[in-house]
Write an enzyme that holds these catalytic residues in place. Structure first.
Site, mmCIF file in Angstrom:
data_model
loop_
_atom_site.group_PDB
_atom_site.id
_atom_site.type_symbol
_atom_site.label_atom_id
_atom_site.label_comp_id
_atom_site.label_asym_id
_atom_site.label_seq_id
_atom_site.Cartn_x
_atom_site.Cartn_y
_atom_site.Cartn_z
ATOM 1 N N ASN A 1 0.743 -1.271 0.124
ATOM 2 C CA ASN A 1 0.054 -0.026 0.020
ATOM 3 C C ASN A 1 0.801 1.347 0.105
ATOM 4 O O ASN A 1 2.105 1.239 -0.204
ATOM 5 C CB ASN A 1 -1.160 -0.025 1.004
ATOM 6 N N HIS B 1 3.570 0.081 -2.681
ATOM 7 C CA HIS B 1 3.913 -1.388 -2.912
ATOM 8 C C HIS B 1 5.323 -1.589 -3.027
ATOM 9 O O HIS B 1 5.967 -2.682 -3.719
ATOM 10 C CB HIS B 1 3.286 -2.033 -4.070
ATOM 11 N N HIS C 1 -1.143 -9.768 -3.910
ATOM 12 C CA HIS C 1 -2.086 -8.823 -4.623
ATOM 13 C C HIS C 1 -2.674 -9.515 -5.749
ATOM 14 O O HIS C 1 -2.807 -9.164 -7.023
ATOM 15 C CB HIS C 1 -1.099 -7.520 -5.157
ATOM 16 N N ASP D 1 -11.310 1.297 -3.361
ATOM 17 C CA ASP D 1 -9.634 1.118 -3.251
ATOM 18 C C ASP D 1 -9.290 1.758 -1.886
ATOM 19 O O ASP D 1 -8.579 2.599 -1.643
ATOM 20 C CB ASP D 1 -8.992 1.891 -4.145
ATOM 21 N N GLN E 1 -7.313 -4.324 2.284
ATOM 22 C CA GLN E 1 -7.651 -3.376 1.263
ATOM 23 C C GLN E 1 -8.433 -4.156 0.120
ATOM 24 O O GLN E 1 -7.928 -5.024 -0.820
ATOM 25 C CB GLN E 1 -6.280 -2.729 0.491
ATOM 26 N N GLU F 1 -6.234 -7.423 -0.268
ATOM 27 C CA GLU F 1 -4.923 -7.503 0.133
ATOM 28 C C GLU F 1 -4.944 -7.200 1.836
ATOM 29 O O GLU F 1 -5.168 -6.416 2.224
ATOM 30 C CB GLU F 1 -4.246 -6.356 -0.543
#
Length: 382
Positions: free
Chosen positions: A110, A136, A210, A282, A320, A347
């Site tokens: 993130n 990330h 991911h 998101d 996430q 995630e």
């Protein structure tokens, strides 16, 4: 007498055929792991592809390049298996750039605001790779390196252990970080991902996977998927998707998935500022953990037409939920063009920008400590 012999021969043949079928079934009811060359990197390193298969025939393909899950099959209500993750059949598209399809993300999953954080009074600067922020793990995060691998075979599971040492200063992060990630496929159609890490210097860490899931078998977008997330609140973000520092109650908003809700029902309600900021979903949901520190069920995804179900479990405090809002049709994958909202991500993680938000659960790892995290995705159908 001749008829008796013929009848006996026929019965014996049927018995032998039945035995052979039973033997063949028993022979196939074994978990296996195999390896093949996936391709070569520009620096000459070889990327391998491992295929994990359980006793039911479920398969998971993982490459040691970025620890990427390239394929994962799941059954539908008729018992038909299909691939349910976005990705590619060959290495070059992964090398040419992609939105983290199936990748291991680190050191920090993130966003980190403006690529800066302080630790013990010292400021660290990270590469900016997502608008004004770091995302990330940087320009060459854990998703773009070759991991060392060890195959693991047990009676009812098969797995792949990946290890990597991120050197002090890599992508701006302090400390030599030794990381181990283990993928384990079980005979109840569950994929367990276990993470651990140690450091020789104080650092930050937030590892995740991911994968983009599409339970239709990559036949249509994910807007008709039904989602349930055990979360009473989510992390509010600004227009650059950095947390404002406030947790927002989901009740009465498009973010309320405490009961199974169609993903497409509220995804375009841009009168909600958070939907507008994320261009859909998101955001990080705050899982209702209570005092439970173990692997707990936090989400269920259902695709009504195929009947496929994915149950998700984690030890992490947040997840996430991302709905592929930035997919634009420029990438063609496995028999599908990846258009907007063609996949969804869960995630599991600590909250975004945690190093700059002291009120959030800490992501600091100190020498002598061991970072530990686990997430599991379990598949079924009805």
């Amino acid at each position: 007498m001749k008829k008796s012999i013929l009848l006996f021969s026929a019965l014996a043949g049927l018995w032998l055929t039945g035995c052979n079928k039973t033997q063949n079934k028993e022979q196939t009811m074994i978990s296996t792991i195999s390896k093949e060359v996936f391709g070569e990197l520009p620096d000459g390193q070889t990327a391998d592809l491992y295929t994990l298969t359980n006793a039911n025939g479920m398969t998971v393909n993982i490459t040691n390049y970025g620890g990427i899950i390239t394929k994962l099959t799941a059954p539908d209500k008729n018992g038909e298996w299909a691939d349910v993750v976005l990705g590619f059949d060959s290495l070059p598209p992964y090398l040419n750039g992609h939105p983290f399809f199936g990748a291991l993300v680190g050191r920090f999953g993130n966003r980190i605001a403006k690529g800066k954080f302080k630790l013990n009074g010292q400021e660290y600067n990270l590469p900016i790779n997502n608008g004004p922020n770091a995302l990330h793990g940087g320009l060459k995060g854990f998703d773009k390196v070759i991991w060392k691998t060890t195959e693991i075979k047990k009676d009812s599971t098969v797995g792949l252990e990946l290890t990597y040492t991120s050197k002090d200063g890599e992508e701006g992060y302090p400390g030599n970080l030794a990381v181990k990630v283990t993928y384990t496929l079980s005979n109840d159609n569950a994929l367990l991902i276990e993470y651990s890490a140690t450091t020789d210097k104080p650092t930050i860490i937030n590892l995740t996977n991911h994968s983009y899931f599409n339970l239709s078998g990559l036949k249509r977008d994910i807007l008709n998927h039904e989602m349930m997330i055990k979360a009473d609140s989510m992390v509010a973000v600004d227009s650059t998707l950095i947390p404002t520092g406030k947790l927002r109650a989901v009740e009465g908003t498009p973010f309320d998935f405490r009961k199974p809700t169609v993903v497409g029902a509220g995804i375009d309600k841009t009168e909600d500022e958070q939907i507008k900021n994320g261009k859909g979903y998101d955001h990080c949901w705050v899982i209702n953990r209570g005092t439970d520190k173990g692997l707990m069920h936090f989400a269920t995804v259902t695709e009504p037409e195929s009947g496929r179900i994915m149950e998700a479990y984690t030890t992490e405090p947040g997840v996430q939920f991302y709905t592929g809002n930035f997919l634009d049709g420029n990438l063609k994958g496995k028999n599908a063009t990846y258009t907007k909202r063609f996949g969804l991500c869960l995630e599991t993680e600590h909250y975004p920008d945690s190093p700059n938000q002291p009120q959030f659960p800490t992501t600091e790892l100190k020498p002598g400590e061991t970072y530990s995290s686990a997430t599991m995705y379990k598949f079924s159908a009805k």
